[in-house]
Scaffold this active site. Structure first.
Site, PDB file in Angstrom:
ATOM      1  N   GLU A 130       0.880  -1.175   0.000  1.00  0.00           N
ATOM      2  CA  GLU A 130       0.000   0.000   0.000  1.00  0.00           C
ATOM      3  C   GLU A 130       0.914   1.221   0.000  1.00  0.00           C
ATOM      4  O   GLU A 130       1.570   1.501   0.992  1.00  0.00           O
ATOM      5  CB  GLU A 130      -0.875   0.007   1.252  1.00  0.00           C
ATOM      6  N   GLU A 194      -3.057   7.460  -1.438  1.00  0.00           N
ATOM      7  CA  GLU A 194      -2.596   6.062  -1.435  1.00  0.00           C
ATOM      8  C   GLU A 194      -3.036   5.380  -2.718  1.00  0.00           C
ATOM      9  O   GLU A 194      -4.142   5.605  -3.210  1.00  0.00           O
ATOM     10  CB  GLU A 194      -3.187   5.326  -0.224  1.00  0.00           C
ATOM     11  N   HIS A 243       2.649  -0.260   3.840  1.00  0.00           N
ATOM     12  CA  HIS A 243       2.279  -1.540   4.441  1.00  0.00           C
ATOM     13  C   HIS A 243       2.537  -2.658   3.429  1.00  0.00           C
ATOM     14  O   HIS A 243       2.297  -2.479   2.237  1.00  0.00           O
ATOM     15  CB  HIS A 243       0.799  -1.550   4.825  1.00  0.00           C
ATOM     16  N   GLU A 331      -0.149  -8.536   7.385  1.00  0.00           N
ATOM     17  CA  GLU A 331       0.210  -7.163   7.011  1.00  0.00           C
ATOM     18  C   GLU A 331       1.282  -6.619   7.955  1.00  0.00           C
ATOM     19  O   GLU A 331       1.045  -6.502   9.154  1.00  0.00           O
ATOM     20  CB  GLU A 331      -1.031  -6.257   7.069  1.00  0.00           C
TER      21      GLU A 331
HETATM   22  N1  GLN Z   1      -0.179   6.691   7.204  1.00  0.00           N
HETATM   23  C1  GLN Z   1      -0.163   5.646   8.201  1.00  0.00           C
HETATM   24  C2  GLN Z   1       1.266   5.151   8.415  1.00  0.00           C
HETATM   25  O1  GLN Z   1       2.102   5.921   8.638  1.00  0.00           O
HETATM   26  C3  GLN Z   1      -1.070   4.494   7.846  1.00  0.00           C
HETATM   27  C4  GLN Z   1      -2.523   4.879   7.732  1.00  0.00           C
HETATM   28  C5  GLN Z   1      -3.364   3.759   7.222  1.00  0.00           C
HETATM   29  O2  GLN Z   1      -3.216   3.340   6.103  1.00  0.00           O
HETATM   30  N2  GLN Z   1      -4.225   3.213   8.010  1.00  0.00           N
HETATM   31  O3  GLN Z   1       1.564   3.991   8.378  1.00  0.00           O
HETATM   32 MG    MG Z   2      -2.848  -1.228   5.493  1.00  0.00          MG
HETATM   33 MG    MG Z   3      -3.052   3.829   4.138  1.00  0.00          MG
HETATM   34 MG    MG Z   4      -4.529   1.002   2.846  1.00  0.00          MG
END
Ligand code: GLN
Ligand code: MG
Ligand code: MG
Ligand code: MG
Length: 442
Positions: A130, A194, A243, A331
């Site tokens: 992601e 994203e 992620h 994840e």
């Molecule tokens: N931006 C957040 C991080 O630093 C993640 C946010 C999300 O995707 N839930 O990982």
């Molecule tokens: Mg995620």
């Molecule tokens: Mg995110």
């Molecule tokens: Mg996401």
């Protein structure tokens, strides 16, 4: 896609390709390339394109600088953003020594080695990232800023979401380049976005991450914005993570799934999680490679700080998202987009496989918000912290014989040497914050 040399020659002819970019990634996750004209295509396809490896950070010493680029034919893509007469295409390449052996400092080779190890155990590694990034204004001097007038937040729509047109073109461009984009949306912070693409085999995903970063930056410029994957460009709002959603497949089945387990997870999945947790400290310098990465890993912004796993909670390092059967996945939430994706996937997979080989079992999942626990509570549950700075992360990496083996001695030493220099340069700076705090009072 499985291209032969003949396919490539035909495509280049049919598509009116004039330039070929030979791309590869240095140790620190920078995409590099050299352009050749199609008159050189034969030579390129015969793995005869030579370059000076000493010019690339983290590659080789001056005395042994000649290297060859071997194009991976399946990575052939045309750049949709370049002229459509006399098109520009690219290959992602592997780096070889003059004696015909793969260069051990090539991150793509390091990942391939771990993927082979998985294959020897019967596993295919599936990964879906992601990718988060900011779209900031470009200043009158043409330089990128951290400014934006946008006030959008999570899942907002236009006109609150000022990036929707840029994001639309990014997604269409990626699809033209063979991506299956699953989702794209405004993220939590103003001007943060994203893009998620469908999981693929490890090597394809690592290549795709490099391609995505390049495409996103390029398209953003066309829309008069600067795209940055910097982990924490602004204090006080969310940083950008990357992620990594992982699973292993064997005989066409997702082997993280077990309908008989109460969480729907298999023995192998638990062992993989345990391996990731066991090596969590030592792999952080790879997954979070910048001084700035550690400004993201703080409480309050949905980024992990503690080494724990959970089914529901978003505060821990590892989460098991909803979705079972073939969608079952683990994840890892610590990595950021400054990471070299080849090295990041290599260390993640190696850590998980180590858990499987040694039949490790993870501690109990934590379904409470770890950020609201006291230090004693965390201590009682044996919840460790991720390294708090690049310096600490490097200490952890350097201690790990396991990581030395995964990366290979050459890459391990080169990486640590360069990152130590970065850390010590940072440590000798006197910051604005210190002047503000101390100059008047002390
Ligand atoms: N931006 C957040 C991080 O630093 C993640 C946010 C999300 O995707 N839930 O990982
Ligand atoms: Mg995620
Ligand atoms: Mg995110
Ligand atoms: Mg996401």
């Amino acid at each position: 896609k499985q291209y032969t040399k003949k396919d490539i020659l035909r495509l280049v002819e049919e598509e009116d390709v004039e330039f070929i970019r030979l791309q590869f990634t240095d140790m620190f996750g920078n995409f590099k390339n050299v352009a050749v004209t199609t008159s050189q295509l034969e030579k390129v396809l015969n793995n005869k394109y030579m370059f000076d490896g000493s010019a690339i950070e983290g590659f080789v010493r001056i005395e042994e600088s000649d290297m060859y680029l071997h194009p991976d034919l399946n990575t052939f893509e045309i750049f949709p953003w370049r002229p459509q007469h006399g098109k520009v295409a690219r290959f992602i390449c592997d780096v070889y020594r003059t004696d015909g052996t793969p260069f051990e400092g090539d991150p793509r080779y390091i990942l391939k080695r771990v993927l082979q190890e998985a294959k020897d155990l019967g596993y295919t590694f599936h990964v879906g990232p992601e990718c988060e990034f900011f779209l900031f204004d470009i200043g009158e001097d043409g330089l990128p800023t951290t400014k934006t007038r946008e006030k959008g937040c999570y899942f907002d729509v236009g006109p609150m979401d000022a990036g929707e047109n840029a994001r639309r073109e990014m997604v269409l461009t990626l699809e033209e380049m063979g991506f299956e984009v699953e989702a794209s949306h405004h993220e939590v912070a103003p001007a943060q976005h994203e893009i998620d693409f469908h999981y693929e085999d490890g090597l394809i995903t690592a290549d795709n991450i490099m391609t995505l970063r390049m495409a996103v930056r390029t398209i953003a410029r066309r829309h008069g914005m600067h795209a940055t994957f910097m982990p924490k460009p602004k204090s006080g709002v969310d940083g950008s993570g990357m992620h990594i959603n992982m699973s292993l497949e064997k005989d066409g089945m997702n082997c993280f799934y077990d309908p008989n387990d109460k969480l729907g997870l298999s023995e192998v999945a638990y062992q993989f999680i345990a391996g990731l947790m066991h090596h969590a400290e030592s792999m952080t310098a790879i997954t979070n490679p910048l001084v700035n990465s550690y400004k993201r890993l703080v409480p309050g912004y949905e980024a992990p700080v503690y080494i724990a796993w959970s089914l529901v909670n978003r505060s821990p390092l590892i989460r098991i998202p909803d979705g079972r059967e073939e969608r079952t996945r683990v994840e890892l939430r610590s990595p950021d987009s400054a990471t070299n994706p080849y090295l990041a996937l290599a260390v993640c997979l190696a850590a998980g496989l180590d858990g499987i080989k040694k039949k490790m079992s993870p501690p109990k999942g934590v379904d409470k918000n770890i950020f609201s626990m006291s230090d004693q509570e965390r201590l009682a549950m044996e919840i460790r912290n991720l390294p708090g700075s690049l310096g600490e992360a490097l200490d952890e990496l350097e201690k790990s014989e396991f990581m030395r083996e995964v990366l290979g001695n050459h890459a391990f030493l080169t990486y640590i040497r360069a990152k130590r220099a970065e850390w010590s340069q940072y440590r000798t700076q006197v910051s604005e914050w210190e002047i503000d705090q101390y100059l008047n009072r002390i």
